[in-house]
Motif scaffolding. Sequence first.
Motif, PDB file in Angstrom:
ATOM      1  N   PHE A 171       0.229  -1.269   0.158  1.00 19.64           N
ATOM      2  CA  PHE A 171      -0.170   0.249   0.074  1.00 19.64           C
ATOM      3  C   PHE A 171       1.388   1.244   0.094  1.00 19.64           C
ATOM      4  N   ALA A 172       0.835   2.149  -0.893  1.00 22.11           N
ATOM      5  CA  ALA A 172       2.122   2.742  -1.032  1.00 22.11           C
ATOM      6  C   ALA A 172       1.423   4.340  -0.581  1.00 22.11           C
ATOM      7  N   ILE A 173       2.035   5.243  -0.482  1.00 21.38           N
ATOM      8  CA  ILE A 173       1.742   6.324   0.478  1.00 21.38           C
ATOM      9  C   ILE A 173       1.352   7.366  -0.634  1.00 21.38           C
ATOM     10  N   SER A 174       2.128   7.352  -1.685  1.00 24.76           N
ATOM     11  CA  SER A 174       1.425   8.538  -2.682  1.00 24.76           C
ATOM     12  C   SER A 174       1.362   8.241  -3.952  1.00 24.76           C
ATOM     13  N   GLU A 175       0.745   8.664  -4.887  1.00 23.46           N
ATOM     14  CA  GLU A 175       0.076   8.356  -6.000  1.00 23.46           C
ATOM     15  C   GLU A 175       1.119   7.954  -7.393  1.00 23.46           C
ATOM     16  N   LEU A 176       2.539   9.287  -6.808  1.00 24.90           N
ATOM     17  CA  LEU A 176       3.393   9.232  -7.291  1.00 24.90           C
ATOM     18  C   LEU A 176       4.624   7.503  -7.353  1.00 24.90           C
ATOM     19  N   GLU A 177       4.118   7.494  -5.678  1.00 19.43           N
ATOM     20  CA  GLU A 177       5.096   6.456  -5.604  1.00 19.43           C
ATOM     21  C   GLU A 177       4.554   4.890  -6.072  1.00 19.43           C
ATOM     22  N   ASN A 178       3.024   5.123  -6.242  1.00 24.43           N
ATOM     23  CA  ASN A 178       2.009   3.956  -6.366  1.00 24.43           C
ATOM     24  C   ASN A 178       3.412   3.525  -7.458  1.00 24.43           C
ATOM     25  N   GLN A 179       2.244   4.749  -8.706  1.00 23.16           N
ATOM     26  CA  GLN A 179       3.016   4.595 -10.133  1.00 23.16           C
ATOM     27  C   GLN A 179       4.678   3.830 -10.205  1.00 23.16           C
ATOM     28  N   THR A 180       5.717   4.418  -9.484  1.00 21.47           N
ATOM     29  CA  THR A 180       7.370   3.746  -9.525  1.00 21.47           C
ATOM     30  C   THR A 180       7.122   2.162  -8.903  1.00 21.47           C
ATOM     31  N   TYR A 181       6.192   2.223  -7.957  1.00 20.96           N
ATOM     32  CA  TYR A 181       6.296   0.377  -6.986  1.00 20.96           C
ATOM     33  C   TYR A 181       5.387  -0.373  -8.788  1.00 20.96           C
ATOM     34  N   LYS A 182       4.501   0.061  -8.749  1.00 19.46           N
ATOM     35  CA  LYS A 182       3.951  -0.200 -10.126  1.00 19.46           C
ATOM     36  C   LYS A 182       5.087  -0.697 -10.740  1.00 19.46           C
ATOM     37  N   THR A 183       5.666   0.275 -12.161  1.00 18.89           N
ATOM     38  CA  THR A 183       6.577  -0.207 -13.182  1.00 18.89           C
ATOM     39  C   THR A 183       7.395  -0.886 -12.448  1.00 18.89           C
ATOM     40  N   LEU A 184       8.056  -1.276 -11.111  1.00 19.73           N
ATOM     41  CA  LEU A 184       9.799  -2.029 -10.780  1.00 19.73           C
ATOM     42  C   LEU A 184       8.667  -3.340 -10.847  1.00 19.73           C
ATOM     43  N   GLY A 185       6.839  -3.679 -10.938  1.00 22.34           N
ATOM     44  CA  GLY A 185       6.332  -4.684 -11.583  1.00 22.34           C
ATOM     45  C   GLY A 185       5.958  -5.233  -9.596  1.00 22.34           C
ATOM     46  N   TYR A 186       5.588  -4.519  -8.650  1.00 20.93           N
ATOM     47  CA  TYR A 186       5.066  -4.653  -7.583  1.00 20.93           C
ATOM     48  C   TYR A 186       3.444  -5.011  -7.870  1.00 20.93           C
ATOM     49  N   ASN A 187       3.028  -5.111  -6.973  1.00 21.75           N
ATOM     50  CA  ASN A 187       1.367  -5.491  -6.649  1.00 21.75           C
ATOM     51  C   ASN A 187       1.217  -4.567  -5.477  1.00 21.75           C
ATOM     52  N   VAL A 188       0.717  -3.415  -6.416  1.00 27.02           N
ATOM     53  CA  VAL A 188       0.449  -2.423  -5.560  1.00 27.02           C
ATOM     54  C   VAL A 188      -0.883  -1.658  -5.154  1.00 27.02           C
ATOM     55  N   THR A 189      -0.778  -0.970  -4.375  1.00 27.15           N
ATOM     56  CA  THR A 189      -2.489   0.162  -4.406  1.00 27.15           C
ATOM     57  C   THR A 189      -1.877   0.897  -4.024  1.00 27.15           C
ATOM     58  N   TRP A 190      -2.120   2.408  -4.335  1.00 26.39           N
ATOM     59  CA  TRP A 190      -2.432   3.845  -3.552  1.00 26.39           C
ATOM     60  C   TRP A 190      -3.078   3.403  -2.862  1.00 26.39           C
ATOM     61  N   LEU A 191      -2.904   3.808  -0.960  1.00 26.41           N
ATOM     62  CA  LEU A 191      -3.524   4.080   0.212  1.00 26.41           C
ATOM     63  C   LEU A 191      -3.580   5.586   0.650  1.00 26.41           C
ATOM     64  N   PRO A 192      -4.681   6.763   0.393  1.00 26.98           N
ATOM     65  CA  PRO A 192      -4.495   7.713   0.544  1.00 26.98           C
ATOM     66  C   PRO A 192      -3.962   7.931   2.494  1.00 26.98           C
ATOM     67  N   PRO A 193      -3.294   8.959   2.964  1.00 34.05           N
ATOM     68  CA  PRO A 193      -2.869   8.569   4.434  1.00 34.05           C
ATOM     69  C   PRO A 193      -4.128   8.971   4.952  1.00 34.05           C
ATOM     70  N   PHE A 194      -4.093   8.494   5.809  1.00 38.39           N
ATOM     71  CA  PHE A 194      -5.138   8.913   6.850  1.00 38.39           C
ATOM     72  C   PHE A 194      -5.279   9.585   8.164  1.00 38.39           C
ATOM     73  N   LEU A 195      -6.301  10.783   8.753  1.00 37.28           N
ATOM     74  CA  LEU A 195      -5.994  11.908   9.721  1.00 37.28           C
ATOM     75  C   LEU A 195      -7.068  12.475  10.248  1.00 37.28           C
ATOM     76  N   ASP A 196      -6.828  12.916  10.692  1.00 39.31           N
ATOM     77  CA  ASP A 196      -8.166  13.670  11.548  1.00 39.31           C
ATOM     78  C   ASP A 196      -8.533  14.711  10.392  1.00 39.31           C
ATOM     79  N   HIS A 197      -9.866  13.752  10.118  1.00 37.51           N
ATOM     80  CA  HIS A 197     -10.446  14.824   9.014  1.00 37.51           C
ATOM     81  C   HIS A 197     -11.600  14.993   9.717  1.00 37.51           C
TER      82      HIS A 197
END
Length: 374
Positions: A171-197
Amino acid sequence: MDKKTLHIVTLEIPYPPNKGSTIDMYYRIKALAEAGVEIILHCFYKSFVVETALAPYCKVVYLYTRKPLWKIHSLSIPLFVQSRRNDQLIDMLSQDDHPILYEGLHTTFTLTDQRLRHKKKYIRQHNMEAAYYHHLRSQETNPLKKIYYAIETYLVKKYEPAVLFDADHLFAISELENQTYKTLGYNVTWLPPFLDHTFTSKTGRGSYALYHGDLSIKENEAAALFLIEKVFKQLDYPLVVAGKKPSSKIKSLIFKNKKFTLHDTPSTGMMQELIRDAHIILAPFSQTTGYKIKLLESLTKGRHIITTSNVRVYQELSPCLHFACDEDTDWIDQIQTLVGREFTEEEKDSRLKVMDHWFNPKVNIEEFIAKIFG
């Protein structure tokens, strides 16, 4: 219907939620519990503290002391991972079939252990650690620390691929890193950070500009000094600096000038009040690994926000921010423009829509649960 139970292994005690990593972990634990997931929490720590705030959200909380770096036993595993190895943790994790969420690469020492081969294992990536440690090395002036960061960068590059490929999902923390991990062949999803909403931004005007962050971190100290020495030296407008462990240099510069105010290690409540009452939040960043969660805190609680142009990589946040390049003159121009401008109800509503679309904890936690238990 069977109860959904999840082991979570955290790199530190995720409370209080007063910095990026603990904010993300704490509010994810809270969201999971509120969604009906039973949590068995395993926390590493350096300094023991009795913490009861996590108890309402967890079935049980186990604490494990971190090992000193001189107890390393491998030259192929990052030291920040080795410091979080623990045989008791493996014993606890191996006793059932519940899936495991590893919070950060730091906690993954047990992931490839054969005693856990029957388990589903997931990693919440907090950073692209090789890039992060390389950046820390570039910022550091202490020769021994520079050597340490260089070693960690090298070890992460060797260690990370095998561990990440062995996980069932990342679970990548940013969409940028999500795309980087996908390019490297990992099984990955972007999960945005959690915070006091909770959205508490005020309209109208505040009376000062604010820089906030952990001032013991070199990057944050450099950002604060840039604002004090380069930007506000040329402005007749109050600057408030707030954060943990300010250096003697920051203290000296602030105490010499009446238009500067320092809040040394403010409480969570005080920090939130400072953000709400500021007219402008200043957020210069020299790198964009991970996610700048203090930006999200400022977006839910503050008025105008100026940040560096490299933050445009977080495309989802761009409509809510004002950007400046690295030149002090650009920051001065942006501040002078915003000082006389109210934060309007329309801006607040627009920001709320952005935050609710991307960072709604109820929506994001359901997608997370579906990925693990679906």
